[in-house]
Every structure is written in structure tokens, then in C-alpha cells.
Design a protein around this motif. Structure first.
Motif, PDB file in Angstrom:
ATOM      1  N   GLY A 584       0.804  -1.215   0.000  1.00 39.47           N
ATOM      2  CA  GLY A 584       0.000   0.000   0.000  1.00 39.47           C
ATOM      3  C   GLY A 584       0.839   1.267   0.000  1.00 39.47           C
ATOM      4  O   GLY A 584       1.884   1.335   0.648  1.00 39.47           O
ATOM      5  N   LYS A 585       0.376   2.275  -0.732  1.00 31.06           N
ATOM      6  CA  LYS A 585       1.029   3.586  -0.787  1.00 31.06           C
ATOM      7  C   LYS A 585       0.010   4.655  -0.395  1.00 31.06           C
ATOM      8  O   LYS A 585      -1.142   4.619  -0.854  1.00 31.06           O
ATOM      9  N   LEU A 586       0.421   5.599   0.425  1.00 29.27           N
ATOM     10  CA  LEU A 586      -0.498   6.622   0.905  1.00 29.27           C
ATOM     11  C   LEU A 586      -1.159   7.357  -0.255  1.00 29.27           C
ATOM     12  O   LEU A 586      -0.480   7.843  -1.161  1.00 29.27           O
ATOM     13  N   SER A 587      -2.464   7.465  -0.189  1.00 29.42           N
ATOM     14  CA  SER A 587      -3.202   8.253  -1.178  1.00 29.42           C
ATOM     15  C   SER A 587      -3.546   9.633  -0.632  1.00 29.42           C
ATOM     16  O   SER A 587      -4.290  10.383  -1.262  1.00 29.42           O
ATOM     17  N   ILE A 612       2.270  11.922   0.245  1.00 23.97           N
ATOM     18  CA  ILE A 612       1.441  11.049  -0.566  1.00 23.97           C
ATOM     19  C   ILE A 612       2.356  10.159  -1.415  1.00 23.97           C
ATOM     20  O   ILE A 612       3.398  10.588  -1.899  1.00 23.97           O
ATOM     21  N   GLY A 613       1.987   8.889  -1.539  1.00 21.65           N
ATOM     22  CA  GLY A 613       2.814   7.940  -2.275  1.00 21.65           C
ATOM     23  C   GLY A 613       3.775   7.160  -1.404  1.00 21.65           C
ATOM     24  O   GLY A 613       4.401   6.209  -1.866  1.00 21.65           O
ATOM     25  N   PHE A 614       3.889   7.517  -0.101  1.00 17.69           N
ATOM     26  CA  PHE A 614       4.826   6.823   0.780  1.00 17.69           C
ATOM     27  C   PHE A 614       4.266   5.472   1.190  1.00 17.69           C
ATOM     28  O   PHE A 614       3.073   5.302   1.389  1.00 17.69           O
ATOM     29  N   GLY A 615       5.134   4.502   1.369  1.00 17.59           N
ATOM     30  CA  GLY A 615       4.771   3.182   1.864  1.00 17.59           C
ATOM     31  C   GLY A 615       5.971   2.274   1.773  1.00 17.59           C
ATOM     32  O   GLY A 615       6.542   2.109   0.695  1.00 17.59           O
ATOM     33  N   LEU A 616       6.390   1.698   2.896  1.00 18.35           N
ATOM     34  CA  LEU A 616       7.553   0.824   2.905  1.00 18.35           C
ATOM     35  C   LEU A 616       7.201  -0.538   2.319  1.00 18.35           C
ATOM     36  O   LEU A 616       6.048  -0.969   2.395  1.00 18.35           O
TER      37      LEU A 616
END
Length: 616
Positions: A584-587, A612-616
Motif C-alpha cells: 500500500g502507498k499513501l493516497s 502522498i505515495g509513501f509506503g515501505l
């Protein structure tokens, strides 16, 4: 011909992409909605037979729970019925009770002189969420983090099947709002703060609900894009008396409105959405429900929308204090069907008077009714052999394991890993003692959030079926593992790892606005208890939006944003134990303090906690 705007950046480059007059964000699109006008010749003879009262009836939508009698459907020639968030059948909230209610209402409509079937509408916004036993999917903000249009289409197809299992053929979804301020209590109803993500996933949802085009497919439902326009862009202090932002005022120039909030509607219209719901909110002080320029000139004119507009719940009452005048302004501005839960008698009386007084032209009435009949015709409701029914095969599949498997996959893909120092995540399958803590670990109501059985949702058992997160952890851990549950975290001292599931209690519009976005004191206390034990800790946050989590993030060895995952808590456990690696990536931008809000992709800087777009 419209020109396609192509935007492929991870973060929508709002500063350089402006939807100019008549431009569309989708390429090579052919609008199924435009084909609705092809039914006009077919419905002209029916329209010609209708009296003014019968036409106004088609424009009227009461709530079934507020009908003086179900025979009022026949008396007022009602064209549509809804069940609001708390409007369940009086004889129970089961699949069978909903089906029986639908069939009774449809029988009344078809007993009128012309026998025109009604459209029955519900807020099936994350599954058929009013009905006991339905599969409840993650709310839209979590789905936005999947970045997977095909998954959203599949979810919407299943939602359509479960809605049609009760006979009902219309859902007030998808919500394609573009939330810009997470203090807004409806933030979780939007896919993203990025108009491009909202556009792509909203389009996929329309296709899933309606199919390739609006048709008489018995496994599809009529969709409704909402809330037009700018409900996610309202300013603090301008909203409802009980809220901060909700039903408030969007302030800004037309360039901003088109670039940010109109953008997803191009795709929804091109996908063929049959209905659109104007918002409670305003633009620079003018209520959307009376906004002729946006509803008629822009939406019906420039975008070519040929379906019909349905007002929100009692929304036209807010156009002006005088109710009759409010009806006049809203209908003349382009509203086609009006949601009047209990005031339907006055609405029909006043609208008839307005036509007879020449204040609402007959041409406007005919246009509204034509649009409504177009949709009914496309859906096969006006066919000679139409017979209302609920498909036994769809009822058999209602709440099925196959449907729940898709919801589980949606949970897996929606989770966003925000922190991992390598000490606790993923949970080792060989862990012999696991302490699960937190008020959201064993609470399926908290998992599902608002719009679940009740309008505002509720904590605790909501009788929808499904799996809580702690139940999923127990079923996933090794057989020899001792999985304990300590809500306050005081029993974590001798565990190999602690999983702390914290977050928001359910809410929806009005009650959901929050000025602080802080964790509940009991969540903070639980984190402190586990921290004091020295046990490695994974924190799972269940919430409808980003919260201010700085101290908790520092204390955690790993931190996962689980959003509002719905009934299938097994998807959370799949990620916790490494059976599904987080994707998952932050929306939505995650603020580090409430003072930064609104902070989003239009003014991104290093001061946010996560972009936005961050996610490990």
C-alpha cells in the motif's frame, strides 16, 4: 471533441495540469452516458400520456421509513424510494426482509395507472453495508492506497451482486470527492486527495457497478457519482452548525474548482454513470443544490451528462429558507429528482403550484422526467416483460466465502507500512507468546467504521459476520503460540511481541469532523503500558484518515496504517505475519501536526510526516 490530459506522475502535478473548458482527464473515452438519449424516442409516448402529478411523482424520492403508508407510493405516483442510513425494514434487517420490502414497494409503484416501476436507492458505499451478513469492504481511502483499479472494479461488481440479491437496483456510490482537509469527517469516503487517483478509481467503480454501459444486466446496479461539486474542499468554520467542515463552503476560483474537484467527473460521465448527486456544500457562498451554472451549464452541457441529478437528503431545504422558493430554485437550476424523506406531500404540492404559476417551466419538468425515464428504460424497467425479483443465485452468494476472499485481498493491498526498524515486523511464525492489545483489536464495529448497519456505525458487534483482527491473529499464529488479549496492554511484559491495535471509533458525516485528530486517551495509555514493558511492539492504526501519531510512531518498532478495513480482519493478519508483503502507498498526505492542515500534494514540503505515495 475533448482533449485528453495525461498525467502520470506519482503525485498529481496540480500546478501544471489544469482542466481547461471542456477538457477530459481520460483518453480515448466514449461516453456511455451520452447513449442514454437514444432512448428518448422510445419514452416519448409514455411522457405524452403522463399528467403533471405523474411527472412530479417521478421526480419525488421519499424514504420508506418516513412513508405514512406504503400506499403513498401509488397515491403520489412516486418514482423512487430510498432507505437512508438507519432506514431498515420494520420486520428485521435480514436479506429476506430487505427483499420483501423492495418487492412490496415495487408492487405499489406498478399498481399506478401507468405502472412505471420505481428505482430503490441505498448507500451501499463499501458493500451492501445496511444489511446483516453482507461483506463489508474497506472504505474508499484505504482502497485508494491499493492503487489498483481492477480490484476496485471487482469490489464494485460484488457490491452490485449483493445489492441486487435484495432486488434493489441503485446505490449512491461511488463517492469521488477529493478530500483536502482530513479534519473533515467524510475523508474516508474519498479515494485520495489526488484528483487523478480519485478519477481512475471512481471510473473503475462505475464500471464495476453498472458494467460497460448502463443496461438491464440483472447482476448490475445503477451508480451515482457524488458529491457534485467540491465537498472535499470546504473551509473550516463554514459547515454545518454541528461540524467544522461538513456541508461547508468551498472558496476559490473556477480554475481551482475545475483542476481539483471537477476532474473526476469527466471520467465518471465517460464511464456512463447514470446518476449524480449534488453536494450539500457551497461554492463561494452559493449552494450546489441551486447552482445552475455547475449543474446545468457545466455538468449537463460541457460534460454531456445525460442521466439525472438526485439531491442529497433534504439538501434542497438549505438553498433558501422559504421551502417553496427552494424547490423553485433547485428544479430550475437543474435538479431532476429530489430526496424528500418525509416532506414528499408538501414537495409535490408546491412543485405543482410552481408549474401552474409559471415559475417552473413545463419544459424543465419534461426534461427532468425524460432523464429519469431514460435511466429506467436503459435498465429494462420499462420493458413490457419487466417483473421485479431477486435472483436466488445472487441470494445464495450473498456474504459468501468467495466475496469475503476479495475483501480480504482488498485489506491486504490497502495496508500501508509507515515504519519498520526490523525488530518486530513481520511477526515471527515461531513466536511462542503474542500479546494483542488495544480497543480496536477485537471490535469489528471499529474495523468497519461509519455507514455499517447504522448510519454512524457503532463499536462492538454489528452482526455483519467477518473476522476481528485478534481472531485473525489467533488463526494465523503457530499452533503452539500463546496469543493473549489485553485491551490495556498491561499483560505484555513476558510476550515475544505485542500487537497494539488502536484508532478511531465509528463516525460519519456531521459527527465525524474533528479539530484535533488526536488519539483517544485510552489508546495513548495502552501504548505507554506496552512501551513500559519493553516488549517489541507493532502498532496497527484503524482510522478513517491520518491522525497525529508522532509520539506513538516513535514508540513503535513497526507501524501500519490499516484504515477502516471492514469485516475481513484476516487481511490484516496476513500482512502482520508476512504472508502478504505490504504494497500500500499513501493516497493522502500525512501531517505531523494539526497546525499544518490542510497540507496536501498541492503544497507538499518536508514538514509533513509522510508524503502522498509513501509506503515501505
Amino acid at each position: 471533441m475533448r482533449t485528453a490530459i495525461r498525467i502520470f506522475s506519482v503525485v498529481f502535478a496540480l500546478s501544471s495540469t489544469t482542466a481547461a473548458l471542456g477538457e477530459s482527464p481520460t483518453a480515448d473515452a466514449t461516453s456511455a452516458a451520452k447513449k442514454l438519449s437514444a432512448y428518448d424516442e422510445q419514452i416519448k409516448p409514455l411522457l405524452a400520456k403522463m399528467t403533471l402529478q405523474e411527472k412530479i411523482g417521478q421526480m419525488t424520492q421519499p424514504d420508506q421509513d418516513s412513508l405514512q403508508s406504503e400506499t403513498d407510493i401509488e397515491t403520489f405516483f412516486v418514482g423512487s424510494i430510498l432507505s437512508g442510513g438507519n432506514s431498515d425494514p420494520q420486520d428485521g434487517n435480514t436479506l429476506e426482509a430487505w427483499t420483501a420490502l423492495y418487492l412490496r414497494c415495487q408492487k405499489q409503484a406498478m399498481s399506478t395507472r401507468l405502472g412505471i416501476p420505481l428505482l430503490y436507492g441505498v448507500d451501499a458505499v463499501h458493500g451492501h453495508n445496511n444489511v446483516i451478513g453482507a461483506v463489508i469492504f474497506p472504505h474508499n481511502l484505504g482502497l485508494g492506497c491499493t492503487g489498483d483499479p481492477e480490484l476496485i472494479r471487482e469490489i464494485s461488481e460484488i457490491t452490485a451482486k449483493e445489492v441486487r440479491a435484495t432486488g434493489i437496483e441503485w446505490t449512491f456510490a461511488p463517492c469521488i470527492t477529493v478530500p483536502q482537509d482530513e479534519r473533515w469527517g467524510r475523508t474516508y469516503e474519498g479515494y485520495s486527495e489526488d484528483p487523478k487517483i480519485a478519477s481512475e478509481l471512481g471510473e473503475a467503480a462505475v464500471f464495476g457497478l453498472q458494467g460497460p454501459r448502463l443496461s438491464d444486466d440483472p447482476q448490475r446496479v445503477l451508480g451515482c457519482a457524488k458529491h457534485f461539486l467540491g465537498d472535499g474542499g470546504t473551509r473550516p468554520g463554514t459547515g454545518h452548525a454541528d461540524g467544522l467542515l461538513d456541508q461547508g463552503d468551498m472558496q476559490g476560483d473556477e480554475e481551482m474548482v475545475r483542476r481539483m474537484h471537477l476532474f473526476p467527473y469527466y471520467a465518471a460521465v465517460d464511464a456512463g454513470v447514470g446518476t449524480i448527486m449534488p453536494s450539500y456544500s457551497s461554492w463561494n457562498g452559493k449552494k450546489m443544490s441551486g447552482h445552475k451554472y455547475l449543474m446545468t451549464d457545466v455538468l449537463k452541457g460541457e460534460l454531456g451528462f445525460e442521466g439525472f441529478l438526485i439531491s442529497d437528503y433534504n439538501a434542497i431545504d438549505q438553498v433558501t429558507p422559504d421551502y417553496k422558493e427552494a424547490i423553485e430554485q433547485s428544479i430550475n437550476a437543474g435538479m431532476d429528482m429530489v430526496m424528500v424523506p418525509s416532506n414528499y406531500a408538501n414537495f409535490t404540492k408546491f412543485l405543482e403550484e410552481l408549474v401552474n404559476e409559471g415559475r417552473v417551466p413545463m419544459s424543465r419538468i419534461d426534461d427532468a422526467v425524460t432523464r429519469i425515464l431514460r435511466v429506467k428504460c436503459a435498465m429494462g424497467l420499462l420493458d413490457d416483460d419487466y417483473s421485479p425479483e431477486a435472483d436466488p443465485a445472487l441470494q445464495e452468494a450473498f456474504g459468501s466465502a468467495a466475496h469475503r476472499d476479495v475483501a480480504r485481498r482488498a485489506v491486504q493491498k490497502s495496508l500501508v507500512l509507515l515504519k519498520d526498524n526490523g525488530k518486530a515486523f513481520p511477526i515471527a511464525k515461531g513466536a511462542t507468546k503474542i500479546c494483542v492489545a488495544g480497543k480496536c483489536a477485537d471490535d469489528i464495529g471499529n474495523q468497519c467504521g461509519g455507514w455499517t448497519i447504522d448510519w454512524q456505525g457503532k463499536s462492538g458487534e454489528v452482526t455483519t459476520g467477518g473476522t476481528t483482527i485478534v481472531e485473525a491473529i489467533r488463526s494465523t499464529a503457530a499452533d503452539a503460540a500463546d496469543v493473549t488479549f489485553s485491551e490495556d496492554g498491561k499483560d505484555a511484559a513476558d510476550a515475544d511481541v505485542a500487537i497494539v491495535v488502536i484508532g478511531e471509533k465509528p463516525y460519519a458525516e456531521f459527527m465525524g469532523d474533528s479539530a484535533e485528530l488526536v488519539l483517544d486517551p485510552e489508546d495513548v495509555a495502552t501504548i505507554k503500558n506496552v512501551t513500559a514493558s519493553g516488549t517489541p511492539m507493532v502498532v496497527v492504526l484503524v482510522s478513517g484518515r491520518p491522525l497525529i501519531i508522532n509520539d506513538t510512531l516513535d514508540a513503535a518498532d513497526a507501524f501500519i496504517a490499516a484504515w477502516l478495513p471492514g469485516t475481513e480482519g484476516q487481511g490484516v493478519a496476513d500482512v502482520l505475519f508476512g504472508d502478504y508483503k505490504p504494497t500500500g502507498k499513501l493516497s493522502i498526505t500525512w501531517p505531523s501536526s494539526v497546525d499544518q492542515i490542510p497540507l496536501n500534494s498541492t503544497k507538499q514540503d518536508d514538514s509533513c510526516l509522510f508524503p502522498i505515495g509513501f509506503g515501505l
